[in-house]
Motif scaffolding. Structure first.
Motif, PDB file in Angstrom:
ATOM      1  N   THR A 224      76.574  91.861   0.714  1.00 52.85           N
ATOM      2  CA  THR A 224      75.299  92.464   1.106  1.00 52.85           C
ATOM      3  C   THR A 224      75.510  93.833   1.728  1.00 52.85           C
ATOM      4  OG1 THR A 224      74.466  90.223   1.551  1.00 52.85           O
ATOM      5  CG2 THR A 224      73.174  92.062   2.403  1.00 52.85           C
ATOM      6  N   ALA A 225      76.520  93.963   2.592  1.00 59.04           N
ATOM      7  CA  ALA A 225      76.759  95.231   3.281  1.00 59.04           C
ATOM      8  C   ALA A 225      77.097  96.337   2.298  1.00 59.04           C
ATOM      9  CB  ALA A 225      77.881  95.060   4.299  1.00 59.04           C
ATOM     10  N   LEU A 244      62.104 101.098   5.605  1.00 58.43           N
ATOM     11  CA  LEU A 244      63.193 100.510   4.825  1.00 58.43           C
ATOM     12  C   LEU A 244      62.859  99.073   4.454  1.00 58.43           C
ATOM     13  CD1 LEU A 244      66.023 100.516   3.609  1.00 58.43           C
ATOM     14  CD2 LEU A 244      66.926  99.946   5.869  1.00 58.43           C
ATOM     15  N   ALA A 245      62.306  98.304   5.388  1.00 53.91           N
ATOM     16  CA  ALA A 245      61.915  96.924   5.088  1.00 53.91           C
ATOM     17  C   ALA A 245      60.829  96.886   4.012  1.00 53.91           C
ATOM     18  CB  ALA A 245      61.428  96.235   6.359  1.00 53.91           C
ATOM     19  N   ALA A 246      59.893  97.846   4.068  1.00 49.34           N
ATOM     20  CA  ALA A 246      58.855  97.918   3.034  1.00 49.34           C
ATOM     21  C   ALA A 246      59.454  98.298   1.693  1.00 49.34           C
ATOM     22  CB  ALA A 246      57.783  98.928   3.450  1.00 49.34           C
ATOM     23  N   TRP A 247      60.457  99.187   1.706  1.00 47.92           N
ATOM     24  CA  TRP A 247      61.138  99.599   0.481  1.00 47.92           C
ATOM     25  C   TRP A 247      61.838  98.418  -0.174  1.00 47.92           C
ATOM     26  CZ3 TRP A 247      66.630 100.616  -0.367  1.00 47.92           C
ATOM     27  CH2 TRP A 247      66.892 101.307  -1.541  1.00 47.92           C
ATOM     28  N   LEU A 248      62.264  97.442   0.637  1.00 46.68           N
ATOM     29  CA  LEU A 248      62.930  96.251   0.128  1.00 46.68           C
ATOM     30  C   LEU A 248      61.946  95.126  -0.191  1.00 46.68           C
ATOM     31  CD1 LEU A 248      65.966  96.160   2.568  1.00 46.68           C
ATOM     32  CD2 LEU A 248      66.010  96.771   0.153  1.00 46.68           C
ATOM     33  N   SER A 267      55.481  91.527  -0.095  1.00 48.11           N
ATOM     34  CA  SER A 267      55.104  92.353  -1.238  1.00 48.11           C
ATOM     35  C   SER A 267      56.042  92.196  -2.427  1.00 48.11           C
ATOM     36  CB  SER A 267      55.046  93.819  -0.812  1.00 48.11           C
ATOM     37  OG  SER A 267      56.343  94.290  -0.470  1.00 48.11           O
ATOM     38  N   LYS A 268      57.320  91.876  -2.184  1.00 47.65           N
ATOM     39  CA  LYS A 268      58.325  91.730  -3.244  1.00 47.65           C
ATOM     40  C   LYS A 268      58.493  93.021  -4.047  1.00 47.65           C
ATOM     41  CE  LYS A 268      57.818  86.737  -3.843  1.00 47.65           C
ATOM     42  NZ  LYS A 268      57.575  85.647  -4.807  1.00 47.65           N
ATOM     43  N   ARG A 269      58.286  94.153  -3.416  1.00 43.26           N
ATOM     44  CA  ARG A 269      58.502  95.423  -4.097  1.00 43.26           C
ATOM     45  C   ARG A 269      59.953  95.856  -3.909  1.00 43.26           C
ATOM     46  NH1 ARG A 269      53.060  98.329  -1.700  1.00 43.26           N
ATOM     47  NH2 ARG A 269      51.546  97.205  -2.994  1.00 43.26           N
ATOM     48  N   GLY A 270      60.341  96.867  -4.650  1.00 50.67           N
ATOM     49  CA  GLY A 270      61.679  97.412  -4.468  1.00 50.67           C
ATOM     50  C   GLY A 270      62.748  96.597  -5.159  1.00 50.67           C
ATOM     51  N   ASP A 271      63.950  96.676  -4.624  1.00 50.01           N
ATOM     52  CA  ASP A 271      65.135  96.088  -5.245  1.00 50.01           C
ATOM     53  C   ASP A 271      65.179  94.584  -4.959  1.00 50.01           C
ATOM     54  OD1 ASP A 271      67.678  95.371  -6.118  1.00 50.01           O
ATOM     55  OD2 ASP A 271      68.519  97.316  -5.616  1.00 50.01           O
ATOM     56  N   ARG A 275      66.921  92.297  -1.727  1.00 48.83           N
ATOM     57  CA  ARG A 275      66.039  91.385  -1.006  1.00 48.83           C
ATOM     58  C   ARG A 275      66.565  89.954  -1.060  1.00 48.83           C
ATOM     59  NH1 ARG A 275      61.888  92.847  -3.353  1.00 48.83           N
ATOM     60  NH2 ARG A 275      61.716  91.238  -4.948  1.00 48.83           N
ATOM     61  N   THR A 276      67.067  89.566  -2.222  1.00 51.97           N
ATOM     62  CA  THR A 276      67.617  88.216  -2.361  1.00 51.97           C
ATOM     63  C   THR A 276      68.842  88.024  -1.475  1.00 51.97           C
ATOM     64  OG1 THR A 276      66.825  88.094  -4.647  1.00 51.97           O
ATOM     65  CG2 THR A 276      68.568  86.563  -4.010  1.00 51.97           C
ATOM     66  N   LEU A 277      69.722  89.020  -1.431  1.00 53.06           N
ATOM     67  CA  LEU A 277      70.920  88.909  -0.591  1.00 53.06           C
ATOM     68  C   LEU A 277      70.548  88.780   0.881  1.00 53.06           C
ATOM     69  CD1 LEU A 277      73.285  91.579  -2.217  1.00 53.06           C
ATOM     70  CD2 LEU A 277      73.454  89.094  -2.399  1.00 53.06           C
TER      71      LEU A 277
END
Length: 344
Positions: A224-225, A244-248, A267-271, A275-277
């Motif tokens: 993840t890191a 950053l949290a919104a971007w993810l 929202s499940k937007r972004g990468d 987000r899964t990690l």
């Protein structure tokens, strides 16, 4: 009159260019082949170039930046509203040229070669993991057709299936036993590929100070890191941890109107990979916190109020904000950190 803003619609072989001056007058509207791109832009005075963040966008952004231009990448969904007519290359290039000049437009950070190489390792590893899971499920399903049930968990495939295909009492056809053995060999090869890629990722993680720093946060490991460092780049491109949290995609989706706030699920937007990690790492922290049964734990308090799924997303959101603070302010993670009170 000179060009000040140029929109480029990227493609494999034919690129569409739309350029305007400082008054918005169209000066350039033409197609360029791939081998003409460098010659055309190297002869232009430095100007603002806009492109959608798509395939090869980061490559061209680095190349055009080296020529002295200012390059901005934008998410395609932010460019779409500026398309005035039916979709075609010329309309897309004009929309990109219009969108890049907006003062409130959000831009995608340009990745360097090292970041793209690390992310390539992650993407290939992710593909092998999916293929490994699919192969294990196929073996389990084929054996189930003959009444042989293998327990859930990919570890049971390697430990139980060889015994089943060698057991003469289960009346499996010889050709089927050979077939399952071939699938097992393929599964082992996929496992070997995953382990080799993980070793490369961890080697890069140990060599990166930023990645090692992020791994100190509970719920964030080497995988993840390293993915966060390679994807985020310069954390100062974000206004704060919440952005950053919104971007993810870890913030609530909003559907508000008439002064009434209506917050939905995340929202499940972004990468989705990042987000899964983060969420899987948060689940691990919640599991460990439940074993300690610490009533003062922030995670346990959230679990008691809501449920483990909501707590996992909340902790992933919190970790994303911590990641931004560590990267933006060049700090190390401190357990039990409390912000100092302001002196009046």
């Amino acid at each position: 009159m000179k060009l000040t803003t140029v929109g480029i619609d990227l493609a494999k072989n034919v690129f569409q260019v739309h350029g305007i001056d400082e008054h918005g007058k169209v000066l350039v509207k033409k197609q360029l082949r791939r081998d003409q791109m460098a010659t055309f832009f190297v002869n232009l005075p430095p100007c603002l170039l806009g492109m959608e963040a798509c395939g090869s966008a980061h490559h061209w952004a680095r190349k055009l930046q080296a020529m002295g231009h200012t390059v901005r990448l934008m998410a395609p969904q932010f460019v779409k509203p500026y398309v005035k007519t039916n979709k075609n290359d010329a309309a897309d290039a004009e929309a990109i040229c219009e969108a890049v000049g907006r003062p409130n437009m959000r831009f995608v950070p340009i990745k360097n070669v090292e970041q793209q190489a690390v992310l390539a390792l992650h993407r290939v590893r992710q593909g092998f993991v999916k293929a490994r899971t699919a192969q294990a499920n196929q073996i389990r399903g084929l054996l189930g057709e003959f009444g042989l049930v293998v327990p859930q968990g990919i570890g049971y495939i390697a430990s139980r299936v060889p015994e089943l295909i060698e057991d003469a009492d289960n009346e499996l056809p010889g050709s089927f036993r050979v077939l399952v053995q071939r699938l097992l060999d393929h599964l082992k090869e996929l496992e070997r590929q995953v382990e080799e890629l993980e070793a490369q990722i961890q080697a890069w993680h140990r060599s990166s100070d930023l990645s090692s720093r992020l791994a100190q946060v509970p719920g964030i490991g080497p995988i993840t890191a390293s993915a966060l460092v390679a994807s985020i780049g310069d954390a100062k491109n974000f206004d704060g941890g919440r952005q950053l949290a919104a971007w993810l995609g870890l913030v609530p989706r909003q559907h508000s109107s008439g002064g009434k706030s209506n917050l939905l699920g995340m929202s499940k937007r972004g990468d989705s990979y990042l987000r899964t990690l983060l969420i899987h790492g948060a689940r691990s922290v919640i599991y460990r916190a439940g074993q300690k049964a610490d009533p003062c734990s922030w995670v346990n308090a959230v679990v008691q109020r809501r449920n483990k799924n909501v707590a996992a997303v909340a902790l992933a959101n919190k970790n994303a904000r911590i990641v931004w603070a560590l990267l933006a302010h060049d700090r190390r993670y401190e357990t039990g950190y409390r912000k100092a009170a302001k002196v009046a």
